[in-house]
Design a protein around this motif. Structure first.
Motif, PDB file in Angstrom:
ATOM      1  N   MET A   1      12.845 -26.679   5.996  1.00 45.17           N
ATOM      2  CA  MET A   1      14.095 -26.224   6.601  1.00 45.17           C
ATOM      3  C   MET A   1      15.256 -27.140   6.208  1.00 45.17           C
ATOM      4  O   MET A   1      16.387 -26.688   6.019  1.00 45.17           O
ATOM      5  CB  MET A   1      13.944 -26.134   8.121  1.00 45.17           C
ATOM      6  CG  MET A   1      13.018 -25.009   8.573  1.00 45.17           C
ATOM      7  SD  MET A   1      12.876 -24.877  10.357  1.00 45.17           S
ATOM      8  CE  MET A   1      11.684 -23.522  10.478  1.00 45.17           C
ATOM      9  N   SER A 121      13.016 -16.415   8.757  1.00 48.92           N
ATOM     10  CA  SER A 121      14.378 -16.187   9.221  1.00 48.92           C
ATOM     11  C   SER A 121      15.064 -17.503   9.574  1.00 48.92           C
ATOM     12  O   SER A 121      16.227 -17.726   9.232  1.00 48.92           O
ATOM     13  CB  SER A 121      14.367 -15.252  10.434  1.00 48.92           C
ATOM     14  OG  SER A 121      15.679 -14.913  10.819  1.00 48.92           O
ATOM     15  N   ARG A 122      14.338 -18.397  10.244  1.00 49.42           N
ATOM     16  CA  ARG A 122      14.931 -19.698  10.579  1.00 49.42           C
ATOM     17  C   ARG A 122      15.215 -20.527   9.337  1.00 49.42           C
ATOM     18  O   ARG A 122      16.231 -21.227   9.265  1.00 49.42           O
ATOM     19  CB  ARG A 122      14.010 -20.460  11.529  1.00 49.42           C
ATOM     20  CG  ARG A 122      14.133 -20.032  12.985  1.00 49.42           C
ATOM     21  CD  ARG A 122      13.070 -20.685  13.843  1.00 49.42           C
ATOM     22  NE  ARG A 122      11.739 -20.125  13.545  1.00 49.42           N
ATOM     23  CZ  ARG A 122      10.607 -20.690  13.928  1.00 49.42           C
ATOM     24  NH1 ARG A 122      10.625 -21.834  14.578  1.00 49.42           N
ATOM     25  NH2 ARG A 122       9.455 -20.112  13.647  1.00 49.42           N
ATOM     26  N   GLY A 125      18.237 -19.324   8.106  1.00 52.25           N
ATOM     27  CA  GLY A 125      19.305 -19.751   9.002  1.00 52.25           C
ATOM     28  C   GLY A 125      19.837 -21.110   8.599  1.00 52.25           C
ATOM     29  O   GLY A 125      21.053 -21.350   8.594  1.00 52.25           O
ATOM     30  N   ARG A 243      20.005 -15.518  11.910  1.00 52.22           N
ATOM     31  CA  ARG A 243      18.729 -15.924  11.331  1.00 52.22           C
ATOM     32  C   ARG A 243      17.932 -16.823  12.269  1.00 52.22           C
ATOM     33  O   ARG A 243      16.700 -16.778  12.259  1.00 52.22           O
ATOM     34  CB  ARG A 243      18.980 -16.611   9.987  1.00 52.22           C
ATOM     35  CG  ARG A 243      19.371 -15.599   8.919  1.00 52.22           C
ATOM     36  CD  ARG A 243      19.662 -16.211   7.576  1.00 52.22           C
ATOM     37  NE  ARG A 243      19.864 -15.155   6.580  1.00 52.22           N
ATOM     38  CZ  ARG A 243      20.324 -15.355   5.359  1.00 52.22           C
ATOM     39  NH1 ARG A 243      20.628 -16.580   4.961  1.00 52.22           N
ATOM     40  NH2 ARG A 243      20.471 -14.343   4.531  1.00 52.22           N
ATOM     41  N   PHE A 244      18.601 -17.614  13.072  1.00 52.92           N
ATOM     42  CA  PHE A 244      17.867 -18.479  13.986  1.00 52.92           C
ATOM     43  C   PHE A 244      17.198 -17.696  15.110  1.00 52.92           C
ATOM     44  O   PHE A 244      16.173 -18.120  15.638  1.00 52.92           O
ATOM     45  CB  PHE A 244      18.783 -19.557  14.565  1.00 52.92           C
ATOM     46  CG  PHE A 244      18.998 -20.712  13.626  1.00 52.92           C
ATOM     47  CD1 PHE A 244      17.924 -21.458  13.170  1.00 52.92           C
ATOM     48  CD2 PHE A 244      20.260 -21.042  13.189  1.00 52.92           C
ATOM     49  CE1 PHE A 244      18.104 -22.513  12.291  1.00 52.92           C
ATOM     50  CE2 PHE A 244      20.457 -22.097  12.315  1.00 52.92           C
ATOM     51  CZ  PHE A 244      19.385 -22.839  11.861  1.00 52.92           C
ATOM     52  N   ASP A 247      13.500 -14.592  14.023  1.00 52.84           N
ATOM     53  CA  ASP A 247      12.049 -14.667  14.167  1.00 52.84           C
ATOM     54  C   ASP A 247      11.606 -14.236  15.562  1.00 52.84           C
ATOM     55  O   ASP A 247      10.616 -13.510  15.723  1.00 52.84           O
ATOM     56  CB  ASP A 247      11.565 -16.098  13.881  1.00 52.84           C
ATOM     57  CG  ASP A 247      11.690 -16.465  12.415  1.00 52.84           C
ATOM     58  OD1 ASP A 247      11.444 -15.596  11.562  1.00 52.84           O
ATOM     59  OD2 ASP A 247      12.046 -17.621  12.126  1.00 52.84           O
TER      60      ASP A 247
END
Length: 367
Positions: A1, A121-122, A125, A243-244, A247
């Motif tokens: 990330m 998705s994260r 993000g 995006r955060f 999920d």
């Protein structure tokens, strides 16, 4: 990330200063659109080469080699003297970005499957936050000089990114993927191309907003071109928010429902831009579009990875290639239409693609 955050900071810094480059070189909208074609023309064919090299040397070494090179390449547009040189400089940048994009998405896709997690998705993000941070820092650091400000952003992110890349754990069976015989085009699952078309139509909107949001706000606001970079920050910030939470929404409501919801928000956001409202509605529009395009690419990567356990890396690379094409083809197309009509009219052209994406969302599982 952390790598998803660090890699696009240099790109975000460049996006915020597109109006500066346009004014400095005295480019028309069509000139700028032609120059912006440099990235997709170089990046698209490079992606297939990048997928093979990344599979062979691994994402970790790719980050270590390519992040410093990206730092140098992002300075090339500031050395341009006209349309041709700007086109060539963006082509060089696009070729190197291709390796980093493939490495990021391939590693995240493998990790999501091997660890049975929902993280795509994260991860994206953090990518959006990286674009936002890069654009904000470049806007603030313009006082030290546009090129120097972009270099400081890119160099800092690359330095930390090399350390983060080399710190990534090796995934189980990662070496086996390099020896798998690639699928031919006719052997690939048809669902992969349906998923890719859904993503393509949405990422064209993402690319259009990334490159033209600041220019559009400068026209509507009438302020300094450097201040208009806030448009990119608003768009990227809300894209990150979407995006955060993507999920969690996917686990609760399913991929199909979240795909349809977000595409609807994107359509509403474009309406805020093209209808004759005030500047406040323009800011709302950028926010809604950011939310609306937020989860399409992560959903596509996860869906592509789930199609095949043997060729997951190639499926991911193919979907990423088509999705990135949308991000990079959208801006020049908008520029050409805007030159003949207006940016408002150009943004209207994005709506049919979003309607198609809404219909194609049926490809996603309800689970």
């Amino acid at each position: 990330m952390a790598l998803f955050f660090l890699q696009p900071m240099a790109f975000g810094a460049w996006l915020a200063l597109i109006p500066y480059i346009k004014e400095t070189l005295g480019l028309s909208k069509s000139d700028l659109a032609l120059a912006l074609l440099g990235m997709p023309i170089a990046l698209i064919p490079t992606l297939q080469l990048a997928s093979r090299i990344v599979a062979k040397i691994g994402p970790r070494k790719t980050f270590a080699f390519m992040l410093p090179i990206q730092t140098a390449a992002v300075l090339l547009p500031f050395m341009a003297s006209g349309v041709v040189s700007l086109f060539l400089s963006l082509a060089v940048l696009g070729a190197f970005v291709a390796f980093l994009e493939v490495a990021l998405n391939t590693y995240a896709g493998r990790l999501e499957k091997s660890a049975d997690l929902h993280i795509m998705s994260r991860c994206h993000g953090f990518w959006a936050l990286g674009v936002m941070a890069g654009s904000l820092l470049a806007t603030v650091l313009i006082v030290v000089g546009p090129a120097l400000g972009v270099f400081l952003v890119a160099a800092m992110s690359a330095l930390i990114g090399v350390w983060a890349g080399l710190s990534l754990p090796r995934l189980l069976g990662e070496e086996d993927n390099a020896s798998v015989k690639p699928q031919r085009l006719r052997e690939m699952p048809k669902a992969l191309f349906v998923i890719s078309l859904f993503v393509l139509c949405v990422t064209m909107v993402e690319g259009a907003m990334s490159d033209w949001a600041a220019v559009y706000l400068a026209e509507r606001w009438g302020g300094m071109s450097e201040d208009a970079g806030i448009a990119v920050s608003i768009f990227a910030g809300f894209l990150a928010v979407g995006r955060f939470v993507g999920d969690a929404l996917r686990r609760r409501y399913g991929a199909q429902a979240i795909a349809r919801l977000t595409v609807s928000l994107a359509i509403a956001g474009i309406a805020c831009l093209i209808l004759p409202f005030g500047v406040a509605a323009v800011f709302v529009g950028f926010a809604l579009i950011g939310l609306g395009v937020s989860v399409a690419f992560p959903l596509g990567i996860s869906a592509a990875a789930g199609l095949d356990n043997t060729h997951e890396a190639q499926n991911i690379a193919t979907m990423a290639m088509i999705g990135i094409c949308g991000i990079l083809i959208g801006p020049p197309l908008i520029g050409f239409v805007a030159e003949s009509f207006s940016l408002r009219a150009a943004f209207m052209c994005l709506i049919p693609g979003l309607i198609l994406s809404f219909w194609l969302s049926r490809i996603f599982s309800r689970q």
